[in-house]
Scaffold this motif. Structure first.
Motif, PDB file in Angstrom:
ATOM      1  N   PRO A 199       8.829   6.961  -1.644  1.00 39.76           N
ATOM      2  CA  PRO A 199      10.402   5.703  -0.588  1.00 39.76           C
ATOM      3  C   PRO A 199       8.513   3.938  -0.106  1.00 39.76           C
ATOM      4  O   PRO A 199       8.108   4.809  -0.421  1.00 39.76           O
ATOM      5  N   GLY A 200       8.991   2.862  -0.944  1.00 36.45           N
ATOM      6  CA  GLY A 200       8.236   1.596  -0.974  1.00 36.45           C
ATOM      7  C   GLY A 200       7.732   1.637  -2.004  1.00 36.45           C
ATOM      8  O   GLY A 200       6.475   0.764  -2.132  1.00 36.45           O
ATOM      9  N   GLY A 201       7.829   2.888  -2.411  1.00 33.95           N
ATOM     10  CA  GLY A 201       6.224   2.658  -4.000  1.00 33.95           C
ATOM     11  C   GLY A 201       6.597   1.847  -4.672  1.00 33.95           C
ATOM     12  O   GLY A 201       7.322   1.554  -5.561  1.00 33.95           O
ATOM     13  N   ASP A 202       5.341   1.341  -5.196  1.00 36.12           N
ATOM     14  CA  ASP A 202       4.856   0.598  -6.651  1.00 36.12           C
ATOM     15  C   ASP A 202       4.884   1.249  -7.611  1.00 36.12           C
ATOM     16  O   ASP A 202       3.979   1.333  -8.313  1.00 36.12           O
ATOM     17  N   LEU A 203       6.366   1.189  -8.612  1.00 38.06           N
ATOM     18  CA  LEU A 203       6.038   2.122  -9.628  1.00 38.06           C
ATOM     19  C   LEU A 203       5.868   1.718 -10.721  1.00 38.06           C
ATOM     20  O   LEU A 203       5.287   2.022 -11.855  1.00 38.06           O
ATOM     21  N   GLU A 204       5.736   0.426 -11.390  1.00 40.90           N
ATOM     22  CA  GLU A 204       5.679  -0.609 -11.883  1.00 40.90           C
ATOM     23  C   GLU A 204       4.134   0.070 -13.209  1.00 40.90           C
ATOM     24  O   GLU A 204       4.338  -0.361 -14.232  1.00 40.90           O
ATOM     25  N   PRO A 205       3.042  -0.147 -12.056  1.00 39.67           N
ATOM     26  CA  PRO A 205       2.252   0.487 -13.375  1.00 39.67           C
ATOM     27  C   PRO A 205       2.087   2.063 -14.097  1.00 39.67           C
ATOM     28  O   PRO A 205       1.978   1.585 -15.373  1.00 39.67           O
ATOM     29  N   LEU A 206       2.793   2.824 -13.076  1.00 36.16           N
ATOM     30  CA  LEU A 206       3.629   3.882 -14.488  1.00 36.16           C
ATOM     31  C   LEU A 206       4.292   3.409 -15.729  1.00 36.16           C
ATOM     32  O   LEU A 206       3.774   4.205 -16.232  1.00 36.16           O
ATOM     33  N   VAL A 207       5.745   2.717 -15.137  1.00 33.34           N
ATOM     34  CA  VAL A 207       6.503   3.078 -15.771  1.00 33.34           C
ATOM     35  C   VAL A 207       6.031   1.791 -17.031  1.00 33.34           C
ATOM     36  O   VAL A 207       6.244   1.974 -17.738  1.00 33.34           O
ATOM     37  N   LEU A 208       5.155   1.017 -17.202  1.00 36.78           N
ATOM     38  CA  LEU A 208       4.527  -0.148 -18.379  1.00 36.78           C
ATOM     39  C   LEU A 208       3.580   0.885 -19.008  1.00 36.78           C
ATOM     40  O   LEU A 208       3.706   0.708 -20.317  1.00 36.78           O
TER      41      LEU A 208
END
Length: 293
Positions: A199-208
């Protein structure tokens, strides 16, 4: 999804660390709002400001959580093993052809007249020095997108409109490096399946990080595509006075093709200069093993 072995340990630890960061951020938010409310009490003139304060604290909380997660990733707490596992989960679903192409740009001030070339039959203009531009991530496989990269570069440095480079011939490499909404959703779903909901986590670095593996594959394939073009430049243009302009993944793409050229003859030279911006470069052993194909 049940994960065992060292990856199971890493998955649990990563999930726990990310959730701990989220819980700390949530508690930070609740405590801060509680302190402000206690201080203000029910003073009517302060109530109007309370909502603005609440929104600002919430923004700071999100920033705190995002920063904490990025620290975990940068410190390798969220291991490469996690990215590799997600990559293997999604690679067949996000795999696409890069649809590579090379466009000849006869007029440096406009894309009008630019044409996709046939690498095998293209005739190099006499007394011209081929110069190649290769974009990085975030572009469609189209002339318009390839030209936009060239235009961004030219608008800042004003090279090809300079009379000193009137004898340079411009070629734009186009290939698909866009992270679509569909691919983004597929990768996010796999990360959440592996680590649990954050919840509320920034997944962008993992996605990229996961998507970059697909981009490496596309860059390698595009390098294979432009290799014959580089070889023809070497064979048919007597003097290597052109230059290359590449950015990020584009550096990887050109380096992949160049490695093949140098493996044939280490003295091969086709450009006088290479402006290699924010480089992402392949490791020679990995390319030889074909791990990106």
């Amino acid at each position: 999804m049940k994960i065992g072995g060292s990856l199971g340990k890493w998955s649990n630890e990563a999930k726990g660390a990310v959730r701990d960061a989220g819980q700390m951020a949530d508690q930070f938010y609740k405590n801060t709002i509680g302190d402000i409310t206690d201080s203000l009490g029910n003073i009517s003139q302060c109530l109007a400001s309370l909502d603005k304060i609440r929104i600002r604290v919430m923004e700071r909380t999100i920033e705190y959580h995002t920063a904490a997660l990025r620290v975990l990733i940068r410190s390798n707490y969220v291991e490469q093993e996690i990215i590799e596992t997600v990559w293997h989960m999604v690679k067949n679903d996000i795999r696409r052809s890069p649809e590579p192409a090379i466009y000849h740009l006869p007029n440096p001030k406009s894309s009008v007249g630019a044409k996709k070339i046939d690498i095998e039959s293209h005739v190099f203009p006499k007394n011209k020095y081929p110069s190649i531009l290769v974009h990085g991530m975030g572009y469609n496989a189209s002339l318009d997108d390839a030209y936009s990269f060239y235009r961004d570069f030219e608008d800042h440095v004003d090279v090809f409109s300079d009379s000193r480079y009137a004898d340079h011939d411009i070629y734009l490499v186009s290939y698909d490096t866009e992270l679509t909404d569909e691919s983004d959703s597929i990768i996010r779903a796999a990360i959440e399946l592996l680590l649990g909901m954050i919840p509320g986590g920034d997944l962008e670095p993992l996605v990229l990080g996961v998507f970059w593996r697909e981009l490496e594959r596309r860059a390698s394939l595009t390098g294979d595509y432009i290799f014959p073009f580089l070889k023809r430049i070497k064979q048919e243009v007597p003097t290597a006075l052109g230059f290359a302009v590449t950015h990020s993944l584009g550096c990887f793409t050109l380096a992949s093709a160049s490695q093949k050229l140098l493996s044939e003859n280490r003295n091969n030279k086709i450009f006088s200069k290479w402006l290699c911006m924010a480089a992402a470069l392949p490791a020679m052993p990995l390319l030889k093993q074909g791990v990106f194909r």
